[in-house]
Scaffold this motif. Structure first.
Motif, short mmCIF file in Angstrom:
data_model
loop_
_atom_site.label_atom_id
_atom_site.label_comp_id
_atom_site.label_asym_id
_atom_site.label_seq_id
_atom_site.Cartn_x
_atom_site.Cartn_y
_atom_site.Cartn_z
N LYS A 258 -5.39 1.57 2.92
CA LYS A 258 -5.02 1.88 4.44
C LYS A 258 -4.26 0.99 5.11
N ALA A 259 -3.86 -0.27 4.57
CA ALA A 259 -2.87 -1.21 5.31
C ALA A 259 -1.66 -0.66 5.82
N LEU A 260 -1.32 -1.15 6.91
CA LEU A 260 0.09 -0.33 7.32
C LEU A 260 1.05 -1.85 7.09
N LEU A 261 2.15 -1.57 6.73
CA LEU A 261 3.23 -2.28 6.60
C LEU A 261 4.37 -2.42 7.83
N TYR A 262 4.13 -3.65 8.33
CA TYR A 262 5.43 -3.84 9.54
C TYR A 262 6.54 -3.42 9.15
N GLY A 263 7.11 -2.46 9.86
CA GLY A 263 8.48 -2.01 9.43
C GLY A 263 9.46 -1.76 10.67
N PRO A 264 10.61 -1.07 10.06
CA PRO A 264 11.65 -0.67 11.44
C PRO A 264 11.10 0.65 11.80
N ASN A 265 11.71 1.16 12.85
CA ASN A 265 11.35 2.51 13.44
C ASN A 265 11.89 3.69 12.56
N THR A 266 12.85 3.29 11.77
CA THR A 266 13.70 4.56 11.17
C THR A 266 12.74 4.60 9.93
N TRP A 267 12.73 5.89 9.66
CA TRP A 267 11.80 6.36 8.44
C TRP A 267 12.70 7.23 7.71
N CYS B 268 0.63 -1.44 0.02
CA CYS B 268 0.02 0.03 -0.17
C CYS B 268 0.87 1.42 -0.08
N GLY B 269 1.85 1.33 -0.86
CA GLY B 269 2.49 2.62 -0.87
C GLY B 269 3.72 2.92 0.03
N GLN B 270 3.75 1.67 0.96
CA GLN B 270 4.85 1.86 1.92
C GLN B 270 5.88 0.66 1.42
N ALA B 271 7.31 1.13 1.78
CA ALA B 271 8.44 -0.14 1.65
C ALA B 271 9.07 -0.21 2.64
N ASN B 272 9.93 -1.12 3.17
CA ASN B 272 10.78 -1.26 3.77
C ASN B 272 12.25 -1.71 2.69
N PHE B 273 13.19 -0.97 3.25
CA PHE B 273 14.51 -0.94 2.48
C PHE B 273 15.70 -1.34 3.36
N GLN B 274 16.67 -2.02 2.49
CA GLN B 274 18.06 -2.01 2.98
C GLN B 274 18.99 -1.43 2.32
N ILE B 275 19.93 -0.75 3.09
CA ILE B 275 20.93 0.04 2.18
C ILE B 275 21.92 -0.88 2.02
N MET B 276 22.33 -0.79 0.86
CA MET B 276 23.40 -1.49 -0.02
C MET B 276 24.59 -1.09 0.04
N ASP B 277 24.74 0.30 0.11
CA ASP B 277 26.01 1.03 0.31
C ASP B 277 26.79 1.38 1.34
#
Length: 134
Positions: free
Chosen positions: A114-123, A40-49
């Motif tokens: 309106k669903a929420l993606l479970y993710g880290p606290n850092t935005w 729903c327009g939210q994403a969790n990302f892992q930094i590769m650099d």
């Protein structure tokens, strides 16, 4: 009197350093990230650099119990959502993207669920860059 002036000078230096740190924390260039989850327009990302690992959170555990480092959550721009839709993939997890971290959201006029993606606290707000990285 001297103690008061010294206190003001020290307070000013601390305040100045705090405000510079905030500005310096947003990189000028683009960073490479891997999408760990999308909903729903939210994403969790892992930094590769590794140069930008400090922008992410370490030790986040996803809903499947897997531990991740250097991760953050974001709300995607409308243009980025359209780009993902055009890819027409069953999942975006594991795909790598080049993004620019923004200080504030770019747009929010698109309709999303309106669903929420479970993710880290850092935005961080991000914008996909593709080959337009500067």
């Amino acid at each position: 009197k001297i103690l008061f002036i010294t206190s003001l000078l020290v307070s000013g230096l601390v305040f100045t350093n705090m405000s510079c740190t905030k500005e310096d924390s947003i990189p000028e260039g683009c960073i490479r990230v891997k999408m760990l989850g999308y909903l729903c327009g939210q994403a969790n990302f892992q930094i590769m650099d590794s140069k930008y690992y400090s922008l992410g959170e370490d030790g986040w555990v996803d809903g499947n119990g897997k531990k991740w480092d250097h991760v953050f959550k974001s709300i995607l721009t409308c243009n980025d959502l359209q780009m993902l839709d055009a890819m027409a993939r069953p999942t975006y997890e594991g795909l790598e993207f080049t993004v620019k971290i923004l200080e504030k959201p770019e747009d929010s006029s698109c309709a999303i669920c309106k669903a929420l993606l479970y993710g880290p606290n850092t935005w961080h707000y991000v914008k996909f860059q593709g080959d337009n990285c500067k």
